[in-house]
Motif scaffolding. Structure first.
Motif, PDB file in Angstrom:
ATOM      1  N   GLY A   1      -8.515   0.313  -5.966  1.00  0.00           N
ATOM      2  CA  GLY A   1      -8.618  -0.907  -5.182  1.00  0.00           C
ATOM      3  C   GLY A   1      -9.053  -2.085  -6.031  1.00  0.00           C
ATOM      4  O   GLY A   1      -9.703  -1.918  -7.069  1.00  0.00           O
TER       5      GLY A   1
ATOM      6  N   VAL B   1      -5.031   5.583  -6.473  1.00  0.00           N
ATOM      7  CA  VAL B   1      -4.810   4.161  -6.223  1.00  0.00           C
ATOM      8  C   VAL B   1      -6.155   3.450  -6.353  1.00  0.00           C
ATOM      9  O   VAL B   1      -7.090   3.711  -5.585  1.00  0.00           O
ATOM     10  CB  VAL B   1      -4.220   3.914  -4.826  1.00  0.00           C
ATOM     11  CG1 VAL B   1      -4.113   2.409  -4.555  1.00  0.00           C
ATOM     12  CG2 VAL B   1      -2.851   4.574  -4.700  1.00  0.00           C
TER      13      VAL B   1
ATOM     14  N   SER C   1     -12.867   2.144  -5.285  1.00  0.00           N
ATOM     15  CA  SER C   1     -13.034   0.694  -5.440  1.00  0.00           C
ATOM     16  C   SER C   1     -13.987   0.379  -6.593  1.00  0.00           C
ATOM     17  O   SER C   1     -15.196   0.290  -6.399  1.00  0.00           O
ATOM     18  CB  SER C   1     -13.564   0.084  -4.139  1.00  0.00           C
ATOM     19  OG  SER C   1     -12.632   0.238  -3.086  1.00  0.00           O
TER      20      SER C   1
ATOM     21  N   ASP D   1      -4.200  -3.772   1.485  1.00  0.00           N
ATOM     22  CA  ASP D   1      -4.965  -3.741   0.236  1.00  0.00           C
ATOM     23  C   ASP D   1      -6.321  -3.076   0.446  1.00  0.00           C
ATOM     24  O   ASP D   1      -7.009  -2.748  -0.528  1.00  0.00           O
ATOM     25  CB  ASP D   1      -5.136  -5.142  -0.349  1.00  0.00           C
ATOM     26  CG  ASP D   1      -5.602  -6.173   0.671  1.00  0.00           C
ATOM     27  OD1 ASP D   1      -5.273  -6.042   1.853  1.00  0.00           O
ATOM     28  OD2 ASP D   1      -6.279  -7.132   0.282  1.00  0.00           O
TER      29      ASP D   1
ATOM     30  N   MET E   1       0.843  -1.201   0.000  1.00  0.00           N
ATOM     31  CA  MET E   1       0.000   0.000   0.000  1.00  0.00           C
ATOM     32  C   MET E   1       0.878   1.251   0.000  1.00  0.00           C
ATOM     33  O   MET E   1       0.625   2.201  -0.759  1.00  0.00           O
ATOM     34  CB  MET E   1      -0.924  -0.010   1.217  1.00  0.00           C
ATOM     35  CG  MET E   1      -1.824   1.215   1.367  1.00  0.00           C
ATOM     36  SD  MET E   1      -1.038   2.628   2.184  1.00  0.00           S
ATOM     37  CE  MET E   1      -0.796   1.965   3.830  1.00  0.00           C
TER      38      MET E   1
ATOM     39  N   VAL F   1      -7.128   2.335  -0.221  1.00  0.00           N
ATOM     40  CA  VAL F   1      -7.207   2.748  -1.629  1.00  0.00           C
ATOM     41  C   VAL F   1      -7.975   4.060  -1.743  1.00  0.00           C
ATOM     42  O   VAL F   1      -8.598   4.520  -0.789  1.00  0.00           O
ATOM     43  CB  VAL F   1      -7.901   1.660  -2.490  1.00  0.00           C
ATOM     44  CG1 VAL F   1      -7.122   0.358  -2.428  1.00  0.00           C
ATOM     45  CG2 VAL F   1      -9.341   1.432  -2.027  1.00  0.00           C
TER      46      VAL F   1
ATOM     47  N   TYR G   1       0.958   4.177  -3.017  1.00  0.00           N
ATOM     48  CA  TYR G   1       0.711   5.605  -2.788  1.00  0.00           C
ATOM     49  C   TYR G   1       1.930   6.452  -3.148  1.00  0.00           C
ATOM     50  O   TYR G   1       1.787   7.603  -3.588  1.00  0.00           O
ATOM     51  CB  TYR G   1       0.248   5.857  -1.349  1.00  0.00           C
ATOM     52  CG  TYR G   1      -1.256   5.765  -1.242  1.00  0.00           C
ATOM     53  CD1 TYR G   1      -2.062   6.834  -1.634  1.00  0.00           C
ATOM     54  CD2 TYR G   1      -1.868   4.602  -0.823  1.00  0.00           C
ATOM     55  CE1 TYR G   1      -3.443   6.747  -1.590  1.00  0.00           C
ATOM     56  CE2 TYR G   1      -3.261   4.506  -0.770  1.00  0.00           C
ATOM     57  CZ  TYR G   1      -4.034   5.583  -1.155  1.00  0.00           C
ATOM     58  OH  TYR G   1      -5.411   5.498  -1.129  1.00  0.00           O
TER      59      TYR G   1
END
Length: 268
Positions: A143, A141, A167, A161, A127, A164, A131
């Motif tokens: 997901g 980012v 999504s 994970d 992660m 994010v 970033y």
């Protein structure tokens, strides 16, 4: 345990692509960064991001990774770059970072607890890397969690994970993600591969850890949403429903907002 429905892969794909593009445009971001694991979820997510036409960076982050996972990730990225000129790739080998970290922190006498803490650390190192890459590229980012993982059994690492910006496939069951993968021409080797989080440096699958297949958990999640109770089932169905309910309850801390201690006004 039938979870099949009239899933329209083309319409769903077009909806997500438009949603991704609108979100990035409104956020004034240039594109997306996606961690590529060699699994179906990251393959579908990265393809959807690529379909927006915005710059999409696919990042491999091996940590003592199994060769078959690395091979599938590379196969997908190569295919994606061949289809989309807006796709680029980066490989960040986090094995030495992880090894150094492991050598600097204390360990538990309980091997299970120790291995779980280290597995979650792998996810959190990834992660951090995503970033960092997103910061360099003024990107979001994306997901890769699906609905069963994110809102059913909580099968992800908090601030790993689960950390994010958006999504795109988190409202899709695993079976729907696979259907979308077929529509988006994800390599067959990835569609057929047994799901694994790849956090333990071995060949254990998600099913090994969860005690049920995603198809079974989809069924249990659907039954739970309908208000079904444990006494409604027998045999394997009862066993699967119990697994689902147990994980859903235990992992609410991941799915709910961070609790805030509210201070009464008379104390301020």
């Amino acid at each position: 345990m039938n979870t099949n429905s009239g899933f329209n892969a083309q319409a769903v794909s077009e909806h997500i692509i438009a949603w991704l593009k609108d979100y990035a445009t409104n956020a004034r971001m240039k594109g997306f960064v996606v961690g590529i694991s060699g699994g179906i979820d990251s393959a579908v997510t990265s393809t959807l991001c690529a379909e927006t036409g915005l710059p999409t960076l696919c990042v491999e982050m091996p940590i003592h990774q199994a060769k078959n996972q690395v091979d599938r990730a590379q196969e997908h990225i190569k295919a994606l770059k061949g289809r989309y000129s807006n796709v680029s790739e980066a490989v960040v080998d986090l094995t030495p970072v992880f090894t150094t970290f492991q050598g600097q922190v204390p360990s538990s006498d309980d091997d299970f607890i120790n291995n779980l803490a280290l597995a979650n650390t792998r996810a959190r190192l990834r992660m951090t890397t995503l970033y960092y890459m997103a910061g360099l590229n003024h990107a979001l980012v994306a997901g890769t969690g699906n609905k069963v993982e994110d809102f059913g059994v909580g099968f992800y690492t908090k601030y790993g994970d689960g950390g994010v910006d958006l999504s795109p496939i988190a409202d899709l069951m695993k079976s729907e993600v696979r259907e979308l993968g077929r529509y988006l021409q994800v390599p067959q080797s990835i569609i057929e591969a047994k799901p694994t989080d790849g956090l333990f440096g071995d060949d254990r699958t998600d099913e090994d850890q969860l005690g049920a297949t995603y198809e079974e958990l989809e069924w249990a999640m659907t039954e739970d949403e309908k208000g079904s109770k444990m006494e409604d089932f027998t045999g394997r169905e009862k066993e699967v429903f119990a697994i689902y309910k147990g994980l859903n309850t235990a992992n609410q801390h991941k799915m709910n907002p961070i609790p805030v201690c509210k201070i009464p006004k008379n104390l301020k």
